[in-house]
Design a protein around this motif. Structure first.
Motif, PDB file in Angstrom:
ATOM      1  N   UNK A  83       0.828  -1.215  -0.014  1.00 42.54           N
ATOM      2  CA  UNK A  83      -0.038  -0.095  -0.070  1.00 42.54           C
ATOM      3  C   UNK A  83       0.855   1.265   0.168  1.00 42.54           C
ATOM      4  N   UNK A  84       2.146   1.204  -0.226  1.00 41.35           N
ATOM      5  CA  UNK A  84       2.884   2.396  -0.056  1.00 41.35           C
ATOM      6  C   UNK A  84       3.935   2.438  -1.428  1.00 41.35           C
ATOM      7  N   UNK A  85       4.212   3.760  -1.787  1.00 40.50           N
ATOM      8  CA  UNK A  85       5.300   3.511  -2.932  1.00 40.50           C
ATOM      9  C   UNK A  85       6.529   2.949  -2.449  1.00 40.50           C
ATOM     10  N   UNK A  86       7.365   2.463  -3.430  1.00 39.87           N
ATOM     11  CA  UNK A  86       8.687   1.926  -3.122  1.00 39.87           C
ATOM     12  C   UNK A  86       9.476   2.751  -2.419  1.00 39.87           C
ATOM     13  N   UNK A  87      10.156   2.365  -1.357  1.00 36.43           N
ATOM     14  CA  UNK A  87      11.197   3.186  -0.523  1.00 36.43           C
ATOM     15  C   UNK A  87      12.518   2.827  -0.728  1.00 36.43           C
ATOM     16  N   UNK A  88      13.540   3.784  -0.639  1.00 39.17           N
ATOM     17  CA  UNK A  88      14.864   3.366  -1.031  1.00 39.17           C
ATOM     18  C   UNK A  88      15.705   3.596   0.367  1.00 39.17           C
ATOM     19  N   UNK A  89      16.849   2.750   0.545  1.00 36.27           N
ATOM     20  CA  UNK A  89      17.680   2.995   1.488  1.00 36.27           C
ATOM     21  C   UNK A  89      19.056   2.403   1.128  1.00 36.27           C
ATOM     22  N   UNK A  90      20.140   3.017   1.923  1.00 39.04           N
ATOM     23  CA  UNK A  90      21.393   2.789   1.659  1.00 39.04           C
ATOM     24  C   UNK A  90      22.132   1.586   2.510  1.00 39.04           C
ATOM     25  N   UNK A  91      21.297   1.060   3.405  1.00 38.53           N
ATOM     26  CA  UNK A  91      21.610  -0.111   4.046  1.00 38.53           C
ATOM     27  C   UNK A  91      21.513  -1.537   3.259  1.00 38.53           C
ATOM     28  N   UNK A  92      22.477  -1.883   2.786  1.00 36.39           N
ATOM     29  CA  UNK A  92      22.415  -3.043   1.614  1.00 36.39           C
ATOM     30  C   UNK A  92      23.044  -4.312   2.293  1.00 36.39           C
ATOM     31  N   UNK A  93      23.976  -4.054   3.066  1.00 39.42           N
ATOM     32  CA  UNK A  93      24.976  -4.944   3.587  1.00 39.42           C
ATOM     33  C   UNK A  93      24.596  -6.106   4.294  1.00 39.42           C
ATOM     34  N   UNK A  94      23.337  -6.129   4.791  1.00 39.46           N
ATOM     35  CA  UNK A  94      22.979  -7.217   5.798  1.00 39.46           C
ATOM     36  C   UNK A  94      21.656  -7.636   5.398  1.00 39.46           C
ATOM     37  N   UNK A  95      20.904  -8.459   5.950  1.00 39.73           N
ATOM     38  CA  UNK A  95      19.552  -9.253   5.725  1.00 39.73           C
ATOM     39  C   UNK A  95      18.423  -8.400   6.839  1.00 39.73           C
ATOM     40  N   UNK A  96      18.738  -7.258   6.867  1.00 48.69           N
ATOM     41  CA  UNK A  96      17.705  -6.650   7.942  1.00 48.69           C
ATOM     42  C   UNK A  96      16.399  -6.486   7.642  1.00 48.69           C
ATOM     43  N   UNK A  97      15.398  -6.437   8.410  1.00 48.35           N
ATOM     44  CA  UNK A  97      14.027  -6.152   8.023  1.00 48.35           C
ATOM     45  C   UNK A  97      13.449  -4.944   8.512  1.00 48.35           C
ATOM     46  N   UNK A 101       4.706   1.715  10.576  1.00 44.96           N
ATOM     47  CA  UNK A 101       3.593   2.006  11.323  1.00 44.96           C
ATOM     48  C   UNK A 101       2.309   1.992  10.248  1.00 44.96           C
ATOM     49  N   UNK A 102       1.300   1.418  10.733  1.00 41.06           N
ATOM     50  CA  UNK A 102       0.132   1.276   9.859  1.00 41.06           C
ATOM     51  C   UNK A 102      -0.832   2.685   9.905  1.00 41.06           C
ATOM     52  N   UNK A 103      -0.493   3.460  10.794  1.00 37.05           N
ATOM     53  CA  UNK A 103      -1.158   4.781  10.649  1.00 37.05           C
ATOM     54  C   UNK A 103      -0.293   5.840   9.834  1.00 37.05           C
ATOM     55  N   UNK A 104       0.836   6.107  10.409  1.00 34.46           N
ATOM     56  CA  UNK A 104       1.505   7.375   9.692  1.00 34.46           C
ATOM     57  C   UNK A 104       2.482   6.891   8.419  1.00 34.46           C
ATOM     58  N   UNK A 105       2.885   5.676   8.496  1.00 32.73           N
ATOM     59  CA  UNK A 105       3.690   5.025   7.605  1.00 32.73           C
ATOM     60  C   UNK A 105       5.452   4.896   7.877  1.00 32.73           C
ATOM     61  N   UNK A 133      15.310 -13.284   2.874  1.00 33.68           N
ATOM     62  CA  UNK A 133      13.975 -13.297   3.408  1.00 33.68           C
ATOM     63  C   UNK A 133      13.755 -11.837   3.879  1.00 33.68           C
ATOM     64  N   UNK A 134      12.544 -11.316   3.388  1.00 35.96           N
ATOM     65  CA  UNK A 134      12.174  -9.967   3.672  1.00 35.96           C
ATOM     66  C   UNK A 134      10.991  -9.934   4.680  1.00 35.96           C
ATOM     67  N   UNK A 135      10.997  -9.296   5.821  1.00 43.43           N
ATOM     68  CA  UNK A 135      10.140  -9.286   6.523  1.00 43.43           C
ATOM     69  C   UNK A 135       9.530  -8.011   6.953  1.00 43.43           C
ATOM     70  N   UNK A 136       8.331  -7.750   6.750  1.00 48.79           N
ATOM     71  CA  UNK A 136       7.796  -6.471   7.268  1.00 48.79           C
ATOM     72  C   UNK A 136       6.995  -6.673   8.404  1.00 48.79           C
ATOM     73  N   UNK A 137       7.592  -6.052   9.412  1.00 47.75           N
ATOM     74  CA  UNK A 137       6.336  -6.045  10.818  1.00 47.75           C
ATOM     75  C   UNK A 137       5.592  -4.651  10.761  1.00 47.75           C
ATOM     76  N   UNK A 138       4.383  -4.856  10.906  1.00 46.21           N
ATOM     77  CA  UNK A 138       3.302  -3.730  11.086  1.00 46.21           C
ATOM     78  C   UNK A 138       2.880  -3.769  12.403  1.00 46.21           C
ATOM     79  N   UNK A 139       2.906  -2.169  12.803  1.00 49.24           N
ATOM     80  CA  UNK A 139       2.395  -1.867  14.402  1.00 49.24           C
ATOM     81  C   UNK A 139       2.068  -0.354  14.172  1.00 49.24           C
ATOM     82  N   UNK A 140       1.947   0.128  15.399  1.00 50.12           N
ATOM     83  CA  UNK A 140       1.760   1.568  15.508  1.00 50.12           C
ATOM     84  C   UNK A 140       2.969   2.159  16.282  1.00 50.12           C
ATOM     85  N   UNK A 141       3.650   3.221  15.571  1.00 57.53           N
ATOM     86  CA  UNK A 141       5.055   3.756  16.013  1.00 57.53           C
ATOM     87  C   UNK A 141       4.461   4.604  17.496  1.00 57.53           C
TER      88      UNK A 141
END
Length: 147
Positions: A83-97, A101-105, A133-141
């Protein structure tokens, strides 16, 4: 498709990072890397607004082109929360997740809790060799929870 190679980028400036990825340095590309350093998990449109402040002659298309080149070269990672546009980050050197936030994004990194990539094993691989493996946790910030 990303190259999958990890680049040793800590301590490098934007131009050095771009060169290390095998790409030509331009003002727009340098500004995109600098904007990502300031704004991890930004969309292309958000990055364009930041880049246009320092490189006013840039276009939204040049930002998209730079991001595509960076993803292909393994310099930048693209994440796509539902439900969001693609997001980009520089952190590519590990398998982080990520936690979103399901309210503000708002998006934050979450270190992988179970070792190296792919860090999770599916019950059935259907013959695939699993590499990530890509994991996205959803919650409220905390900010949204407080309001």
């Amino acid at each position: 498709m990303t190259s999958g190679r990890a680049l040793p980028l800590e301590g490098m400036d934007a131009a050095e990072r771009i060169r290390a990825a095998g790409l030509r340095v331009t003002d727009s590309r340098r500004a995109v890397v600098e904007a990502l350093h300031q704004r991890p998990h930004a969309s292309a449109d958000e990055l364009y607004r930041t880049v246009a402040l320092s490189v006013p002659q840039t276009s939204l298309q040049s930002v998209y082109n730079a991001l595509a080149d960076f993803v292909d070269a393994g310099l930048v990672r693209r994440i796509e929360p539902a439900g969001r546009p693609g997001l980009f980050e520089l952190r590519v050197d590990d398998n982080h997740h990520h936690v979103v936030c399901s309210r503000c994004g708002a998006v934050q990194d979450v270190d992988c809790a179970h070792g190296a990539a792919p860090c999770l094993d599916p019950a059935d691989t259907h013959g695939f060799t699993i590499t990530v493996a890509e994991v996205t946790f959803w919650g409220v910030c905390p900010t949204c929870a407080a309001s």
